[in-house]
Design an enzyme around this catalytic site. Structure first.
Site, short mmCIF file in Angstrom:
data_model
loop_
_atom_site.label_atom_id
_atom_site.label_comp_id
_atom_site.label_asym_id
_atom_site.label_seq_id
_atom_site.Cartn_x
_atom_site.Cartn_y
_atom_site.Cartn_z
N ARG A 75 33.10 26.55 40.26
CA ARG A 75 35.05 27.24 40.48
C ARG A 75 35.53 25.72 41.36
NH1 ARG A 75 36.82 32.28 43.19
NH2 ARG A 75 38.81 32.21 42.30
N GLN B 57 41.93 42.40 45.12
CA GLN B 57 40.92 42.01 46.79
C GLN B 57 41.66 42.17 47.80
OE1 GLN B 57 41.99 39.56 44.59
NE2 GLN B 57 40.44 38.14 44.09
N ASP C 260 42.24 28.52 51.03
CA ASP C 260 41.19 27.42 49.60
C ASP C 260 40.44 26.43 49.99
OD1 ASP C 260 42.22 30.60 48.98
OD2 ASP C 260 39.60 29.83 47.51
N LYS D 205 44.97 32.74 47.47
CA LYS D 205 45.68 32.79 46.91
C LYS D 205 47.00 33.47 45.93
CE LYS D 205 42.85 34.67 45.08
NZ LYS D 205 42.63 34.67 44.01
#
Ligand code: MRU
Length: 356
Positions: free
Chosen positions: A95, A204, A245, A256
């Site tokens: 990722r 999520q 992140d 996100k």
């Protein structure tokens, strides 16, 4: 290992010389766990989001390298080193956005190279890699707890906190970043309530945050992503706490998809917008132009829990993350203290100095 608060949920852990995880892509409907010492299997788990969340993928990758090193320790030394370098590359390419993955793998690569230089044999190198990976996992849990303690000071009693996605135990080795703050506030007796956005496309928030907070006994209310604006405007939210992140040297927060819209509405309505992230998420080497925003399979958008919601031939875009400008962020809560604007100076001060 001893921690000052209960560790009730672990997303990734070390067991019998393997990396193990709870499959977060199936929660809360199935509680499946897996273990492996194969880098390819671990890479597939990260890509498929069986393991997700910036700190969790970093910890899992580190444990995965260690597990593989133990498995292949009987190979000849040169082949052993090459195969570990290859495993690091495989995991590196899973990722592209979360900094923690590259940070953890860089630590593992540095350990490999320094032990090779020291002239250690394959068993000794594998041992050192195991120690380093377990240290990374333990540091993650301790950082979350410290972040929780700093962050809880910012949470008033009876506050309602809005969060997006899952920055909880299920996104870290354990305890969580944003949810870690909620946990500490709750354990200290603050009567908080949480509003969790569902977090399309893969939910999520609905699947993981709600499950995790209900297990903890913290009151949580689910909303659709597009309710966040109205709920904030209506005065139902005292503060927003999200994870990250990657945080660039200028203080841009990559998190996100949907985070940016929430930050804008929070600013407009004078609601504090906090970002909880360990310093392993802060990349002083990256500026906003260097950040790669992951684009995932459009089918994730075209389906909900595997069920189509549009025509099969419909086009869809699937950016996994967005960018929140530094001026929308009230403060960044780290394990070394709370960082306030101006971020370019204050991020450097905390990351380089290594203290609060
Ligand atoms: O695509 P995901 O589920 O890996 O995205 C996770 C997030 O955006 C989290 O908010 C972030 O990784 C912080 S987790 C402590």
């Amino acid at each position: 290992m001893d921690y000052p608060y209960p560790i009730k949920i672990r997303a990734v852990w070390w067991e019998n010389s393997q990396v193990c995880w709870i499959d977060t892509s199936k929660l809360p409907f199935e509680e499946k766990t897996y273990c492996t010492d194969e880098p390819e299997r671990l890479a597939r788990a990260i890509i498929a989001m069986e393991i997700r969340g910036a700190p969790a993928i970093g910890v899992a990758a580190a444990l995965g390298v260690a597990a593989y090193a133990i498995k292949i320790a009987s190979s000849n030394r040169e082949e052993f080193i090459n195969r570990i370098e290859d495993a690091i590359k495989t995991l590196w390419n899973t990722r592209p956005t979360a900094h923690n993955l590259f940070w953890a793998l860089t630590r593992m690569r540095n350990t490999l190279r320094s032990t090779v230089k020291e002239g250690l044999n394959t068993n000794e190198i594998a041992d050192r890699l195991r120690e380093e990976a377990i240290r990374i996992m333990d540091e993650d849990i301790r950082s979350n707890i410290r972040m929780g303690e700093y962050g809880a000071e910012l949470v008033p009693d009876n506050a309602t906190i809005l969060t997006h996605c899952n920055a909880g135990a299920l996104a870290t080795a354990a305890f969580g970043t944003a949810e870690g703050i909620m946990r500490v506030a709750w354990y200290k007796g603050k009567k908080i309530k949480v509003i969790a956005t569902e977090t399309r496309p893969v939910l999520q928030g609905a699947r993981l945050t709600v499950w995790e907070l209900m297990k903890e006994g913290i009151p949580v209310t689910l909303i659709t992503d597009n309710m966040a604006g109205y709920v904030i405007r209506k005065g139902l939210v005292d503060l927003v706490i999200v994870g990250a992140d990657r945080i660039t040297r200028e203080g841009y927060v990559i998190n996100k998809i949907g985070t940016y819209m929430i930050a804008l509405v929070a600013k407009r309505n004078n609601v504090p917008f906090y970002v909880a992230a360990p310093t392993s998420t802060i990349d002083l080497n990256s500026s906003i132009e260097d950040v790669v925003i992951e684009e995932r399979d459009p089918n994730e958008v075209k389906k909900v829990l595997g069920k189509p919601i549009t025509l099969e031939e419909a086009k869809a875009l699937n950016y996994a993350f967005d960018i929140t400008d530094p001026d929308l962020v009230t403060a960044i809560i780290t394990e070394r203290g709370i960082i306030k604007p101006p971020f370019p100076e204050n991020l450097k001060r905390i990351v380089w100095r290594g203290g609060g």
